[in-house]
Design a protein around this motif. Structure first.
Motif, PDB file in Angstrom:
ATOM      1  N   CYS A   1     -31.993 -24.457   7.479  1.00 27.67           N
ATOM      2  CA  CYS A   1     -32.741 -23.921   6.372  1.00 27.67           C
ATOM      3  C   CYS A   1     -33.472 -22.667   6.612  1.00 27.67           C
ATOM      4  O   CYS A   1     -33.353 -22.317   7.663  1.00 27.67           O
ATOM      5  CB  CYS A   1     -33.503 -25.044   5.680  1.00 27.67           C
ATOM      6  N   TYR A   2     -33.586 -21.721   5.577  1.00 26.78           N
ATOM      7  CA  TYR A   2     -34.567 -20.816   5.783  1.00 26.78           C
ATOM      8  C   TYR A   2     -35.801 -21.043   6.388  1.00 26.78           C
ATOM      9  O   TYR A   2     -36.462 -22.038   6.032  1.00 26.78           O
ATOM     10  CB  TYR A   2     -34.640 -19.909   4.477  1.00 26.78           C
ATOM     11  N   ARG A   3     -36.464 -20.064   7.110  1.00 23.67           N
ATOM     12  CA  ARG A   3     -37.886 -20.269   7.488  1.00 23.67           C
ATOM     13  C   ARG A   3     -38.851 -20.646   6.353  1.00 23.67           C
ATOM     14  O   ARG A   3     -38.754 -20.105   5.437  1.00 23.67           O
ATOM     15  CB  ARG A   3     -38.358 -19.318   8.542  1.00 23.67           C
ATOM     16  N   THR A   4     -40.102 -21.416   6.752  1.00 22.20           N
ATOM     17  CA  THR A   4     -41.003 -21.706   5.768  1.00 22.20           C
ATOM     18  C   THR A   4     -42.418 -21.596   6.407  1.00 22.20           C
ATOM     19  O   THR A   4     -43.283 -21.584   5.892  1.00 22.20           O
ATOM     20  CB  THR A   4     -40.803 -23.334   5.419  1.00 22.20           C
ATOM     21  N   SER A   5     -42.375 -21.261   7.552  1.00 19.30           N
ATOM     22  CA  SER A   5     -43.822 -20.802   8.127  1.00 19.30           C
ATOM     23  C   SER A   5     -44.709 -19.679   7.279  1.00 19.30           C
ATOM     24  O   SER A   5     -44.155 -18.752   7.003  1.00 19.30           O
ATOM     25  CB  SER A   5     -43.620 -20.335   9.460  1.00 19.30           C
ATOM     26  N   VAL A   6     -45.985 -20.090   7.280  1.00 14.41           N
ATOM     27  CA  VAL A   6     -46.708 -19.158   6.562  1.00 14.41           C
ATOM     28  C   VAL A   6     -47.155 -17.828   7.496  1.00 14.41           C
ATOM     29  O   VAL A   6     -47.884 -17.019   6.998  1.00 14.41           O
ATOM     30  CB  VAL A   6     -48.066 -19.860   5.975  1.00 14.41           C
TER      31      VAL A   6
END
Length: 386
Positions: A137-142
């Motif tokens: 999945c695509y990255r989700t980190s802030v």
């Protein structure tokens, strides 16, 4: 510094088409040579070229990222997936994953690029990883997605990608652009231009937590293959690895503007070098088959073992040539036997001898297809591509 995706004209990349015109013609001409050469291969040789090409790309695209894989394991995995004879050896998850990506790329050249395919590729390159939070999945980190180097107390930021919150929107736009610019799309672009823009566009978004380089090169490979409509892997990663530092410098320079002529000129030269490598690979397979036919039944098992070992190195040859010491190590022979075996390989026409005494070396008796190399100066400018 404002990155390319922060500028008002993003992602409307611009370039001077006349700069790429000759390279595009050369690529189409080379594609014709490549397809013509492949027609001279029988089914077994064609399978051999495909397995070796995919294996080499799997190994080198991983090596660019600092990951060294086992060649035999990667080949075994690819052969198994293609339904060919395999030794069924156990392979590591990373070797299995990158092999699966190469086979999927080869099998799906005519298909549209989809989000599901990209997620599947990311699961493949992330196989066995326990240090990633977002796989498939695509990255989700802030946290900012940055490419950095240097000490932790004084890092140099080479690039910063769009924040994770923008990735979904950016990737939908990228996938739409990629499919519209395909040979059957409504906004068709020439092969080299499309592949070069696609690679830069994808890397600028950097949508995954890791594995963006390998997936980005696979996307460029897909664009090149679609450009001449034949399922033949182009040796793109091998040529990029040969210009490793220049590759990262060229990408870094291109990330500051959406005027990408210089980047496309660089990428086009590398892709043409890659195409010539692939032509050399096919020529080598043809000459290899002729050589093995000519010595069949005329050499002993020791000589055959060494000959096959040298042939594994492909058209660029055995580093430093074959010496008596190397022969003895590979074949496990004493000096007297080594001398007789090497003389026999020269007599049968398998080897060519050069030098004398300690400087005696042996090379395969196969015509060498010269691969024109790109010459790049210290600023990243191409001096020559012939």
């Amino acid at each position: 510094m404002r990155w390319n995706w922060q500028q008002g004209d993003w992602p409307d990349f611009r370039w001077h088409t006349e700069v790429m015109a000759q390279a595009e013609q050369d690529f189409l001409r080379g594609a014709g040579v490549l397809v013509g050469s492949a027609k001279h291969l029988n089914d077994d040789a064609r399978q051999q070229v495909m397995v070796e090409s995919m294996s080499a790309e799997a190994l080198t695209t991983s090596e660019i990222e600092g990951e060294i894989l086992n060649r035999a394991n990667v080949q075994s995995s690819i052969q198994r997936q293609l339904g060919l004879i395999s030794d069924r050896r156990r392979v590591k998850p990373a070797e299995q994953g990158i092999s699966e990506l190469m086979v999927d790329l080869y099998r799906g050249i005519d298909g549209l690029l989809t989000e599901d395919q990209l997620f599947a590729w990311h699961r493949m390159v992330g196989a066995g990883r326990t240090d990633l939070r977002d796989i498939g999945c695509y990255r989700t980190s802030v946290e900012p997605m940055q490419v950095i180097s240097g000490a932790s107390y004084s890092p140099k930021v080479h690039f910063e990608a769009p924040p994770s919150s923008q990735v979904l929107k950016e990737m939908k736009r990228f996938i739409g652009w990629f499919n519209r610019t395909a040979p059957e799309g409504g906004s068709r672009l020439p092969a080299l231009t499309r592949a070069g823009v696609a690679h830069l566009y994808f890397e600028s978004i950097h949508p995954f937590e890791d594995g963006n380089g390998r997936i980005g090169r696979a996307i460029a490979e897909k664009a090149l293959i679609q450009g001449f409509g034949q399922p033949i892997i182009v040796a793109l990663a091998r040529s990029i690895l040969a210009h490793h530092s220049d590759y990262y410098r060229a990408l870094e320079q291109a990330n500051g503007s959406n005027e990408v002529t210089k980047w496309l000129r660089w990428f086009g030269a590398i892709a043409l070098e890659a195409q010539r490598r692939t032509i050399a690979d096919i020529d080598f397979v043809i000459h290899k088959a002729k050589l093995l036919d000519s010595v069949r039944g005329r050499i002993n098992p020791r000589q055959q073992k060494v000959l096959l070992r040298m042939l594994q190195e492909g058209p660029e040859g055995f580093v430093g040539g074959m010496s008596a010491k190397k022969y003895s190590t590979i074949a496990g022979t004493p000096p007297a036997t080594t001398t007789r075996d090497l003389a026999g390989l020269v007599e049968t026409g398998a080897f060519i001898r050069s030098g004398e005494l300690k400087h005696t070396r042996y090379a395969l008796n196969i015509p060498v297809t010269k691969i024109p190399r790109v010459t790049i100066d210290g600023t990243g400018e191409i001096i020559s591509s012939s």
